[in-house]
Scaffold this motif. Structure first.
Motif, mmCIF file in Angstrom:
data_model
loop_
_atom_site.group_PDB
_atom_site.id
_atom_site.type_symbol
_atom_site.label_atom_id
_atom_site.label_comp_id
_atom_site.label_asym_id
_atom_site.label_seq_id
_atom_site.Cartn_x
_atom_site.Cartn_y
_atom_site.Cartn_z
ATOM 1 N N MET A 43 0.837 -1.215 0.000
ATOM 2 C CA MET A 43 0.000 0.000 0.000
ATOM 3 C C MET A 43 0.867 1.259 0.000
ATOM 4 N N GLU A 44 1.946 1.255 0.783
ATOM 5 C CA GLU A 44 2.837 2.415 0.830
ATOM 6 C C GLU A 44 3.493 2.638 -0.529
ATOM 7 N N ASN A 45 3.857 1.546 -1.206
ATOM 8 C CA ASN A 45 4.458 1.645 -2.531
ATOM 9 C C ASN A 45 3.479 2.258 -3.527
ATOM 10 N N VAL A 46 2.212 1.854 -3.450
ATOM 11 C CA VAL A 46 1.183 2.412 -4.332
ATOM 12 C C VAL A 46 1.026 3.909 -4.069
ATOM 13 N N ASN A 47 0.996 4.298 -2.793
ATOM 14 C CA ASN A 47 0.853 5.719 -2.444
ATOM 15 C C ASN A 47 2.026 6.544 -2.966
ATOM 16 N N GLU A 48 3.247 6.015 -2.850
ATOM 17 C CA GLU A 48 4.417 6.742 -3.331
ATOM 18 C C GLU A 48 4.373 6.856 -4.855
ATOM 19 N N ASN A 49 3.958 5.799 -5.535
ATOM 20 C CA ASN A 49 3.863 5.850 -6.995
ATOM 21 C C ASN A 49 2.829 6.877 -7.445
ATOM 22 N N GLN A 50 1.716 6.959 -6.723
ATOM 23 C CA GLN A 50 0.690 7.947 -7.064
ATOM 24 C C GLN A 50 1.222 9.365 -6.872
ATOM 25 N N GLU A 51 1.939 9.589 -5.775
ATOM 26 C CA GLU A 51 2.516 10.915 -5.527
ATOM 27 C C GLU A 51 3.539 11.254 -6.608
ATOM 28 N N ARG A 52 4.380 10.283 -6.950
ATOM 29 C CA ARG A 52 5.399 10.479 -7.988
ATOM 30 C C ARG A 52 4.748 10.885 -9.312
ATOM 31 N N GLN A 53 3.725 10.166 -9.729
ATOM 32 C CA GLN A 53 3.071 10.461 -11.005
ATOM 33 C C GLN A 53 2.394 11.831 -10.980
ATOM 34 N N SER A 54 1.791 12.170 -9.864
ATOM 35 C CA SER A 54 1.137 13.468 -9.733
ATOM 36 C C SER A 54 2.151 14.608 -9.823
ATOM 37 N N LEU A 55 3.273 14.477 -9.133
ATOM 38 C CA LEU A 55 4.315 15.515 -9.172
ATOM 39 C C LEU A 55 4.902 15.649 -10.576
#
Length: 109
Positions: A43-55
């Motif tokens: 779940m943490e990996n998914v959250n970081e990937n979402q933040e990365r893509q958004s940035l």
């Protein structure tokens, strides 16, 4: 998730093992804890990937805005940076991406 919540989830999972296969919770607890921990890490990996893509999307948008306002920006380099950051996560840290996002947001303002 707190340690208490992690252990509670592991005990509940161990209890399901007892219900399905018999035995005691103690027999299932270690494996249940590993499963819960792996789920949290995923779940943490998914959250970081979402933040990365958004940035990264924000970098492209703001660089484009800054360029249209007359800022001297090499869009080819910006696009290259974003592509590299999307494909090679180990190469480009989240800290670097955050700094670039702030830089281009300020240029676009």
């Amino acid at each position: 998730m707190t340690k208490s919540e992690i252990f509670t989830a592991a005990w509940e999972l161990a209890e399901r093992g007892v219900t399905d296969f018999g035995g005691s919770k103690k027999e299932y607890f270690a494996e249940a804890l590993k499963i819960v921990h792996a789920d949290i890490a995923a779940m943490e990996n998914v959250n970081e990937n979402q933040e990365r893509q958004s940035l990264l999307a924000g970098i492209l948008v703001n660089a484009g805005k800054a360029e249209s306002k007359g800022a001297n920006i090499d869009m080819a380099k910006v696009v290259s940076f974003v592509r590299q950051a999307r494909t090679n996560k180990a190469y480009t840290s989240m800290d670097t991406i955050r700094k670039a996002a702030i830089h281009f947001k300020n240029k676009a303002a």
